[in-house]
Design a protein around this motif. Structure first.
Motif, PDB file in Angstrom:
ATOM      1  N   GLU A  23       0.835  -1.199   0.000  1.00 19.67           N
ATOM      2  CA  GLU A  23       0.000   0.000   0.000  1.00 19.67           C
ATOM      3  C   GLU A  23       0.868   1.246   0.000  1.00 19.67           C
ATOM      4  O   GLU A  23       1.925   1.285   0.645  1.00 19.67           O
ATOM      5  CB  GLU A  23      -0.941   0.008   1.203  1.00 19.67           C
ATOM      6  CG  GLU A  23      -1.964  -1.121   1.145  1.00 19.67           C
ATOM      7  CD  GLU A  23      -2.975  -1.047   2.267  1.00 19.67           C
ATOM      8  OE1 GLU A  23      -4.078  -1.598   2.087  1.00 19.67           O
ATOM      9  OE2 GLU A  23      -2.671  -0.441   3.325  1.00 19.67           O
ATOM     10  N   GLN A  41       3.154   0.699  -9.629  1.00 24.65           N
ATOM     11  CA  GLN A  41       2.960  -0.506 -10.430  1.00 24.65           C
ATOM     12  C   GLN A  41       4.233  -1.345 -10.488  1.00 24.65           C
ATOM     13  O   GLN A  41       4.176  -2.584 -10.430  1.00 24.65           O
ATOM     14  CB  GLN A  41       2.505  -0.121 -11.832  1.00 24.65           C
ATOM     15  CG  GLN A  41       1.065   0.390 -11.897  1.00 24.65           C
ATOM     16  CD  GLN A  41       0.633   0.816 -13.286  1.00 24.65           C
ATOM     17  OE1 GLN A  41       1.472   0.989 -14.175  1.00 24.65           O
ATOM     18  NE2 GLN A  41      -0.664   0.987 -13.488  1.00 24.65           N
ATOM     19  N   ARG A  46      -0.366  -0.541  -4.505  1.00 26.15           N
ATOM     20  CA  ARG A  46      -1.550   0.254  -4.825  1.00 26.15           C
ATOM     21  C   ARG A  46      -1.513   1.570  -4.069  1.00 26.15           C
ATOM     22  O   ARG A  46      -1.243   1.600  -2.857  1.00 26.15           O
ATOM     23  CB  ARG A  46      -2.813  -0.528  -4.430  1.00 26.15           C
ATOM     24  CG  ARG A  46      -4.114   0.238  -4.610  1.00 26.15           C
ATOM     25  CD  ARG A  46      -5.296  -0.637  -4.236  1.00 26.15           C
ATOM     26  NE  ARG A  46      -5.327  -0.945  -2.817  1.00 26.15           N
ATOM     27  CZ  ARG A  46      -5.994  -0.199  -1.909  1.00 26.15           C
ATOM     28  NH1 ARG A  46      -6.637   0.893  -2.282  1.00 26.15           N
ATOM     29  NH2 ARG A  46      -6.008  -0.575  -0.641  1.00 26.15           N
ATOM     30  N   LYS A  48      -3.112   4.177  -2.101  1.00 18.99           N
ATOM     31  CA  LYS A  48      -4.309   4.169  -1.253  1.00 18.99           C
ATOM     32  C   LYS A  48      -4.704   5.575  -0.812  1.00 18.99           C
ATOM     33  O   LYS A  48      -5.899   5.906  -0.766  1.00 18.99           O
ATOM     34  CB  LYS A  48      -4.048   3.288  -0.030  1.00 18.99           C
ATOM     35  CG  LYS A  48      -5.236   3.119   0.896  1.00 18.99           C
ATOM     36  CD  LYS A  48      -4.870   2.187   2.065  1.00 18.99           C
ATOM     37  CE  LYS A  48      -6.067   1.962   2.990  1.00 18.99           C
ATOM     38  NZ  LYS A  48      -5.691   1.070   4.139  1.00 18.99           N
ATOM     39  N   THR A  70      -6.268   6.706  -9.855  1.00 20.14           N
ATOM     40  CA  THR A  70      -6.021   5.567  -8.969  1.00 20.14           C
ATOM     41  C   THR A  70      -7.185   5.221  -8.045  1.00 20.14           C
ATOM     42  O   THR A  70      -7.196   4.128  -7.456  1.00 20.14           O
ATOM     43  CB  THR A  70      -4.788   5.852  -8.090  1.00 20.14           C
ATOM     44  OG1 THR A  70      -5.071   6.980  -7.233  1.00 20.14           O
ATOM     45  CG2 THR A  70      -3.562   6.152  -8.939  1.00 20.14           C
TER      46      THR A  70
END
Length: 469
Positions: A23, A41, A46, A48, A70
């Motif tokens: 995250e 990536q 990801r 967040k 995103t």
């Protein structure tokens, strides 16, 4: 846990990439956001959260674009109100990021919503603060930039004092300090060249964190010497508050090659400003009539923001080969989104098309000294106020004409009088010369600036600080 500072020298700005267990949080992102997406990536992570320390005034943040790309949540401190979706955090609210957490410390003063983000590591230890413009290395944020605030500068400075004493200084000395800016930013007056430090060093060395400092002393010292903010600051803050066009569309519109005829037609039809970002020597030796010089190799974006009043001004570019996209990008970072293209082939193609080219008379410091002896010439020193007060040429024919306020002071000089312009080293004097020349003034540049003038026999005044008895 991974922390990466992404520092942009021309803005003296630090954005931050924080990752834990897949995250990611981004703090104060730049306008061009694809770099953060690509990095996440590549790490199979990801994004967040997007944390904004405050409504930035000196650049347009990339938070809105990044959230659209995103789905990340934009987090501001308490009281923040925007025209787009955000999470307005509560004081001491904690956000989980993988194995770490980020705690919101509401630290008003620079602006009302200003917040410091405290990173708590996997072991529950206070590890680092992302202090925005609340605390810099060597300084604190200026308390005069709050958007539509009814509070005075003194009120905001008092809030900043409380924030630092109650929220920041109680933290442990080994907490790392990651500020939003370093030396060169107009958001403070005494910023360090270092971009990462520890809180203990700031408690010892930062004038604003003196343990024995009273509230009244703090307010006086923080406000002392603050110059008016550049005109684009309030406009950038409102863009950050209200939203803006996506960066990719701005880049697509501006990164367009134009032949000389197309370039000239657009300039005339749109009333576009021709902005030449090459070196000062190249501009002096040949430029399009009425074009303005602000070299991309210097403090480009802040000078554009200070001198081009209208953010919607149509702009056409003369750039070094290969610098076209970079120039459009750097303009967008400070809210100038209306670039319409660049001259393909540069000034050479303009010349080959048989179109008019002008030059600037540029003389050496020695030649200025000789001309000054022969007649009482008029000299304009375009450096900042502090530079001029520290040392300058002496004489009734020497005038301080700071580049920062050239648009405000244009009426104080005469188009019938030749003026000799100098700065510290030569960059700013060519900017000023180009602006005045385009407005019809008779101007001559002094190459090498004050550094070269000091080596001549021209009379100078050096300021000496009085001794305190």
């Amino acid at each position: 846990m991974k922390i990466e500072q992404i520092y942009t020298g021309c803005l003296a700005q630090g954005a931050y990439y924080i990752e834990s267990n897949g995250e990611v949080a981004i703090i104060d992102p730049l306008r061009e956001t694809q770099q953060y997406v690509d990095k996440a990536q590549s790490e199979n992570a990801r994004i967040k959260y997007i944390f904004e320390t405050h409504f930035h005034a000196d650049f347009v943040s990339g938070h809105v674009d990044l959230a659209k790309k995103t789905g990340a949540t934009i987090v501001y401190g308490p009281g923040a109100q925007t025209s787009y979706d955000i999470h307005s955090a509560k004081d001491n609210e904690i956000f989980q990021l993988g194995n770490i957490s980020i705690k919101v410390l509401h630290t008003p003063g620079h602006t009302l919503e200003s917040s410091t983000f405290l990173l708590i590591d996997e072991h529950g230890k206070d590890y680092a603060i992302f202090s925005g413009d609340t605390l810099f290395l060597g300084d604190v944020g200026r308390p005069d930039l709050a958007v539509k605030s009814d509070l005075t500068e003194e009120d905001l400075a008092g809030l900043l004092f409380d924030s630092l004493r109650n929220k920041i200084m109680p933290l442990a000395d080994d907490v790392i300090v990651y500020p939003a800016h370093g030396a060169g930013s107009a958001c403070g007056k005494n910023l360090s060249k270092e971009t990462v430090g520890v809180l203990g060093e700031q408690k010892q060395n930062n004038y604003a964190l003196r343990a024995d400092m009273t509230r009244e002393e703090f307010i006086k010292e923080v406000l002392d010497g603050i110059t008016p903010p550049p005109q684009y600051f309030a406009k950038n803050a409102m863009m950050n508050k209200s939203g803006y066009a996506d960066f990719e569309s701005v880049l697509k519109k501006g990164n367009v090659a134009l032949n000389p005829t197309e370039f000239e037609n657009i300039a005339n039809h749109e009333g576009a400003l021709v902005l030449d970002v090459r070196t000062e020597i190249e501009f002096i030796n040949g430029h399009i009539p009425n074009s303005i010089f602000i070299g991309i190799h210097g403090g480009f974006a802040p000078w554009v923001g200070a001198l081009i009043v209208d953010l919607q001004q149509p702009i056409l570019l003369i750039t070094p080969e290969g610098k076209e996209q970079e120039t459009v990008t750097r303009l967008s970072r400070v809210g100038y989104d209306n670039t319409l293209g660049y001259l393909k082939g540069g000034i050479e193609s303009w010349n080959d098309a048989g179109k008019d080219i002008e030059t600037i008379e540029s003389i050496s410091a020695v030649e200025l000294a000789n001309r000054n002896k022969a007649s009482n010439i008029e000299i304009l020193d375009v450096r900042k106020d502090g530079e001029y007060k520290s040392e300058h040429l002496e004489g009734d024919n020497v005038h301080h004409f700071a580049l920062d306020y050239i648009n405000d002071n244009m009426n104080s000089i005469n188009k019938e009088t030749p003026y000799y312009l100098h700065c510290a080293g030569g960059y700013r004097s060519v900017i000023a010369t180009s602006i005045l020349k385009a407005r019809g003034f008779d101007v001559i540049d002094v190459a090498g600036g004050y550094a070269a003038l000091k080596k001549t026999d021209l009379p100078r005044t050096d300021f000496v600080c009085p001794t305190t008895l």
